[in-house]
Scaffold this active site. Structure first.
Site, short mmCIF file in Angstrom:
data_model
loop_
_atom_site.label_atom_id
_atom_site.label_comp_id
_atom_site.label_asym_id
_atom_site.label_seq_id
_atom_site.Cartn_x
_atom_site.Cartn_y
_atom_site.Cartn_z
N LYS A 205 46.68 14.19 32.84
CA LYS A 205 45.80 13.44 32.00
C LYS A 205 45.88 12.03 32.26
O LYS A 205 44.64 11.48 32.60
CB LYS A 205 45.81 13.58 30.54
CG LYS A 205 44.71 13.09 29.74
CD LYS A 205 45.06 13.21 28.28
CE LYS A 205 44.01 12.43 27.66
NZ LYS A 205 44.06 12.23 26.09
N GLU A 211 57.07 12.13 36.82
CA GLU A 211 57.39 13.17 37.36
C GLU A 211 56.20 13.82 38.28
O GLU A 211 56.46 14.29 39.37
CB GLU A 211 57.89 14.12 36.13
CG GLU A 211 59.02 13.68 35.29
CD GLU A 211 58.81 12.84 34.21
OE1 GLU A 211 57.74 12.08 34.27
OE2 GLU A 211 59.39 12.96 32.97
N GLY A 265 46.62 15.82 25.41
CA GLY A 265 47.50 16.43 26.55
C GLY A 265 47.73 17.93 26.02
O GLY A 265 47.81 18.83 26.57
N ARG A 266 48.40 18.09 24.62
CA ARG A 266 49.15 19.32 24.39
C ARG A 266 47.98 20.14 23.59
O ARG A 266 48.34 20.95 23.30
CB ARG A 266 50.10 18.75 23.13
CG ARG A 266 49.74 18.09 21.97
CD ARG A 266 51.13 17.58 21.13
NE ARG A 266 50.85 16.32 20.36
CZ ARG A 266 50.73 15.22 20.52
NH1 ARG A 266 50.89 14.76 21.79
NH2 ARG A 266 50.00 14.30 19.55
N GLU A 351 55.82 16.99 18.85
CA GLU A 351 55.05 15.60 19.54
C GLU A 351 53.79 15.39 18.59
O GLU A 351 53.55 14.17 18.35
CB GLU A 351 54.46 15.90 20.89
CG GLU A 351 54.09 14.74 21.74
CD GLU A 351 53.86 14.77 23.17
OE1 GLU A 351 55.02 14.35 23.96
OE2 GLU A 351 52.93 15.17 23.50
N HIS A 382 71.43 38.66 20.41
CA HIS A 382 72.74 38.81 20.78
C HIS A 382 73.03 37.37 21.24
O HIS A 382 74.03 37.25 21.91
CB HIS A 382 72.59 39.74 22.11
CG HIS A 382 72.03 40.95 21.80
ND1 HIS A 382 73.00 41.97 21.33
CD2 HIS A 382 71.14 41.45 21.82
CE1 HIS A 382 72.31 43.00 21.16
NE2 HIS A 382 71.27 42.87 21.38
N LYS A 492 60.46 6.29 28.29
CA LYS A 492 60.05 6.20 29.69
C LYS A 492 60.15 4.66 30.25
O LYS A 492 60.37 4.54 31.45
CB LYS A 492 58.36 6.27 29.44
CG LYS A 492 58.05 7.89 29.64
CD LYS A 492 56.47 8.02 29.42
CE LYS A 492 55.85 9.26 28.76
NZ LYS A 492 54.44 9.50 28.94
#
Ligand code: F6P
Length: 531
Positions: A205, A211, A265-266, A351, A382, A492
Site C-alpha cells: 500500500k 521487507e 492495509g488489513r 492491529e 494434539h 520499524k
C-alpha cells in the site's frame, strides 16, 4: 428495573459487570436447562454461515444490556458513517471504504465510486490479458507462475484466499507468496521457477515497506540476470496506493495497479491487492468473493442486533474480554483450507484494536482486543488442547468448520466434524473425577461454533466480512479508532538504526543502544568477522 435503553453507557457498563458476576456462578449446562429457547436464540444463520454461541457463558439479559450500551453509544450512526465514506479514520484523516469495493453503490460520492470501478476494471483486464496470453513474458511465453511479494495486509488476505479457495485454482497456474525478509523466503519462492514464465507481483500500500522492497530487488535481479534488465520489466506488476513510488521504483506505468488510501492495509484483500489471485484463479472468482462479502454487509446493516451474526459475534467476544476477563481467544479452524485463518485474524483484530487510547486521544479504561491465537484442527487437539481442557487459565475457543465435503471423502469429513463438535461438548461438560485430579475435567469452558455451509468464494467473502465488521463493532464499543496502526512504527524506526550499527565496523557506533542490544551487536559482528 429501568429499561436498558434509557440508561447511559457508564451505568450499563456497571450493570454488565454485576450481571457477569452472577452468571459466573452458573454452569453452562444450567443456562441450557433454564432457557428452553437458548438454541433458537443463540444460533443464527446468514450469508452461508451458521454461528452458535449457545455454549458461551452469556444469556438474554447480557445480550440486552450489551445491545443497549451499543445503542447508547450511537453505533448506528457510526456504522452509516463508515459505509458512506465519512473520514472515520480521524487520526489519519481518511475514509474507510473497503465495503465500497464489494458494492460500489454503497458509497454516495460519484468520484470515489468511479475510481473504484476503474481500478477494478484495470486489475481484471490485466489479469485476463495474462491468463489468455495476450500479454506474455519478454520472450513471448505465457506467464504461468505468479510470485506475490507483500507483507501484513498485503500478504495475509491473499494468502488465506489462495489456500481457502484451493478448489477454484486454475491448474495451469503456480502461485507462491513471499513476505519475510529472511532471504530463505524469496529463495524458496523462486526455486525451480523459469524466469521466462514468471510474473512478480509487488504489493505494498505504502510502497515503502522494507521487507517488500528488499524481496522485490532480489526478484528483479533474478529476472534481470536471466532475461536482461529491460526484459525484467515485462515480468513485474506493482499494486499500491502510492503509484508515484511504484513508478520511481521503475515499474512500467501500464503495470501499476492503484487503489485509494481509503482502503486500509488489513482490509485491502478486496482491492487489486489480490491481483495475483485474479491471475491465478480468474477475476470471476474474486467477483464472487466480493459478492459474498456484500451479502454479509447487507445482513450487518439490515438485521436487528439480536438476529445479526456480526452483533452476536462481537457481543460474545466483548463479553468474554471485558466482563468475564478472558485475555486470549483461540481460533481453531477444522478445515485445512482455513489453516491460515488464525494468522489472518491476528492482524485484523490485534492491529486494529490492540490499543490503549480512545479515538479522541483520551486514555481507555477498558481492555481492548484479546490475543488471538490458534491452529488448524484436528492437529491442534494434539498440541494445545490439553491446556484448553485442564489449565487453570480458561480460554474461549472459536471452532470453525465446513459442512460440505469437497474432497469426496464423507467418512474422513464426518470424523473431522465429529471431533469439532466433541471438543465443544467436552469443554462445556467436562468430566468429574473426584478420585483422580489428573483425569478430572472441570468443564464450563466456553466455545463458539461457526460453520461455513460450503467453502466457496461467496462464503469465504462472508466469513472475512463477518470478522471485519465484528472488529469495527468492538472498536465502537471501546471508543477506539480501528483503522490506524501507530504501534508498529517504533520498531520499524529502531530497526533502521540497529541495522546501521550492525553494518558498521566501528564498535563505538552502537554505543547508544541498551547494554543487552550492544552485547548482541558485538556478538553478531564477530560472528560475521569469523564467517
Ligand atoms: O507494519 C504494519 C503494516 O503497515 C500493516 O498495516 C500493513 O498491512 C503492512 O505493514 C504492509 O504495508 P504495505 O502494504 O504498505 O507494504
Amino acid at each position: 428495573m429501568e429499561p436498558a435503553c434509557m440508561v447511559d453507557p457508564t451505568t450499563l457498563h456497571s450493570q454488565l459487570i454485576a450481571h457477569a458476576a452472577s452468571l459466573k456462578e452458573q454452569s453452562l449446562q444450567s443456562l441450557f436447562d433454564s432457557d428452553p429457547q437458548r438454541v433458537a436464540t443463540l444460533i443464527l444463520e446468514a450469508a452461508g454461515l451458521v454461528l452458535d454461541v449457545s455454549k458461551q457463558r452469556i444469556d438474554q439479559r447480557a445480550l440486552e444490556l450489551m445491545i443497549a450500551r451499543f445503542e447508547a453509544l450511537e453505533v448506528d450512526f457510526a456504522i452509516n458513517e463508515m459505509f458512506s465514506g465519512a473520514l472515520i479514520n480521524r487520526t489519519e484523516g481518511r475514509a474507510v471504504l473497503h465495503t465500497a469495493l464489494r458494492d460500489h453503490n454503497s458509497v454516495g460520492d460519484a468520484e470515489t465510486k468511479s475510481a473504484i470501478a476503474q481500478s477494478q476494471r484495470a486489475s481484471d483486464t490485466l489479469a485476463n490479458q495474462i491468463r489468455s496470453a495476450e500479454r506474455t513474458g519478454a520472450t513471448g511465453r505465457p506467464l504461468r507462475a505468479i510470485v506475490h511479494i507483500g507483507i501484513g495486509g498485503s500478504d495475509l488476505g491473499p494468502r488465506l484466499m489462495a489456500d481457502a479457495l484451493r478448489y477454484f485454482r486454475d491448474p495451469r497456474m503456480t502461485l507462491r507468496f513471499v513476505a519475510n525478509v529472511d532471504p530463505a523466503d524469496i529463495n524458496d519462492a523462486l526455486h525451480g521457477l523459469d524466469p521466462e514464465t514468471t510474473l512478480v507481483v509487488m504489493v505494498s500500500k505504502s510502497f515503502g515497506t522494507q521487507e517488500t522492497l528488499l524481496n522485490a530487488n532480489v526478484a528483479r535481479e533474478w529476472l534481470a540476470s536471466a532475461l536482461g534488465p529491460e526484459a525484467a520489466g515485462k515480468h513485474m506488476v506493482a499494486v499500491s496506493a502510492n503509484t508515484e513510488a511504484a513508478r520511481a521504483y521503475g515499474i512500467a506505468p501500464e503495470a501499476i495497479l492503484g487503489f485509494g488510501d481509503y482502503i486500509g492495509g488489513r482490509f485491502s484483500l478486496w482491492s487489486a491487492v489480490s491481483f495475483s489471485l485474479s491471475v491465478a484463479f480468474g477475476p470471476e472468482v474474486m467477483a464472487r468473493l466480493r459478492a459474498g462479502a456484500a451479502m454479509l454487509d447487507h445482513h450487518f446493516r439490515s438485521a436487528p442486533p439480536s438476529q445479526n451474526i456480526v452483533w452476536l459475534k462481537a457481543i460474545t467476544d466483548i463479553w468474554n474480554r471485558n466482563y468475564l476477563g478472558y485475555s486470549t481467544r483461540a481460533v481453531v479452524p477444522y478445515a485445512k483450507a482455513l489453516a491460515l485463518l488464525p494468522q489472518y485474524l491476528q492482524q485484523l483484530e490485534m492491529e486494529s484494536n490492540g490499543k490503549s487510547c480512545k479515538a479522541d486521544g483520551t486514555a481507555l479504561d477498558m481492555r481492548t482486543a484479546a490475543v488471538v491465537w490458534g491452529a488448524e484442527g484436528s492437529n491442534a487437539q494434539h498440541a494445545f488442547f490439553q491446556h484448553l481442557h485442564q489449565s487453570p487459565d480458561v480460554t474461549p475457543v472459536d471452532l470453525i468448520g465446513v459442512m460440505k465435503d469437497r474432497e469426496n471423502n464423507p467418512h474422513s469429513t464426518q470424523v473431522l466434524q465429529a471431533n469439532m463438535l466433541a471438543q465443544a461438548q467436552a469443554l462445556m461438560l467436562g468430566q468429574q473425577d473426584s478420585m483422580d485430579r489428573h483425569r478430572h475435567f472441570s468443564g464450563d469452558r466456553p466455545s463458539t461454533l461457526l460453520f461455513v455451509e460450503d467453502l466457496d468464494p461467496e462464503a469465504l467473502g462472508a466469513l472475512i466480512a463477518l470478522h471485519e465488521h465484528k472488529v469495527y463493532l468492538e472498536a465502537l464499543y471501546w471508543g477506539i479508532n480501528a483503522f490506524d496502526q501507530f504501534g508498529v512504527e517504533l520498531g520499524k524506526q529502531l530497526a533502521k538504526h540497529t541495522l546501521s550499527s550492525l553494518q558498521s565496523e566501528d564498535e563505538a557506533t552502537g554505543a547508544h543502544h541498551d547494554p543487552s542490544t550492544q552485547w548482541h551487536l558485538g556478538r553478531l559482528r564477530s560472528a560475521r568477522g569469523s564467517a
